[in-house]
Design an enzyme around this catalytic site. Sequence first.
Site: not given
Length: 440
Positions: A379-380
């Site tokens: 997610t990042e």
Amino acid sequence: MKASIFALSAFSLIQLVASQPHGHQQFHRRGVVVTDYATVTSPEVIVWVYEDGQTASIETRTPRNPAATPAPQKIVPELSAGPTPTLQSAVSDSAVPSEATPPSPVQPSAESSPTGESAPSPPTTEAPPEPTNTEAPAPSSEATPAPAPSPEAESPPAPEPAPSTEAAPAPAPAQSSEAAPPPTEPSSTGLGICYSPYNADGTCKTQDQVNEDFNSLTSYSTVRIYGVDCNQISTVISAASSKNIKIFAGLLTIADVAGDLGNMINQLNGNFDGTITTISIGNELVDMGKASPGDVVAALGTARDILGKAGYTGSIVTVDTFNALIAHPELCAASDYCAANAHSYFDPTIEAAGAGEWVQKQIDRIAEAAGGNKKVVITESGWPHSGNSNGAAVPSPENQAKAVESIRGAFEKDVFLFSAFDDKWKADGAWGVEKNWGIM
């Protein structure tokens, strides 16, 4: 004498038939005067027929001088306007058919309709044109009338349309009630990107500013946001909807799950239309020590209950660092998939060009810790373009480009690049890099 008159009349009729053109689809008229020697003159009987020989209607007319001594006559049918009719059939003694069968006229087609236009859908309910029938046949008032027309012929019923495959055109197909097909997906890398709608001073961006930012994000399939403040659920979805971009929404903390989700639902007017594909509950809370794994798992349960009642059917997860997920696999177990932040810059042994390979190794570790039965989404992941070096990890625009290219080369989906723009509203952080991850 009767025979002579009859023969002469028949001969005259044959000559008339031979002189008339044929082939028009019109009514045909046939007239014969039947006479008697003494005191009786039969009415003139006119039989209207179609070209195929079927009777359309019958009428009688009384001669102008019924008392005069009859003489053999040559009967010439009175012609109506329009195409020349054709006399058909032989002359009989009575000139009246034994049974008048209602005609079956041809259905009008689009070409022959009065307007010249195709029949609308559904087909018109109007009856087809009826044959002309000016008078009902009536016997003469003289002493001995000629044989009267049969009862069926006295009042011929209006013709009914005959079944025909050449009838009015079939109705056009009804418009489908099904929803329109989804818009064509834009050209996309399949990767997502992270976004925060704040100005450098920490104030909220306007709808116009968010729209302008999203004009630069059309190559990404999904945009991740972190909170519900600044009305960002509404502004971001408004900007994304016209570009077919999906949204990964979330709550930054679990301090007020019910209140924050209520805020989210209100901004959506209760309409989860599929634009939001995932909602995260908390970001890196276990890694930063702000919540225990048990607290996060409980918050996920609360969120599922609230969102389910609101009609949301997408994924619900918690996001934490890859180290936290490996150490606490219950976080993956309580989520619909494992959602991990993983930045190779914080590993001092990794250079920018090796970012993609390093991220894949962390995915494998997370999946193994989760029992091998959970999907993993990063997610990042990114690289700062300025700030302090961390061993072999050196921030620079060139190294950022290398790291992003390495990640793109290793993944086609299930990775969110961090971040779309610099977050100037943040503090510098320990390595002086927190503001400087923007790749646009």
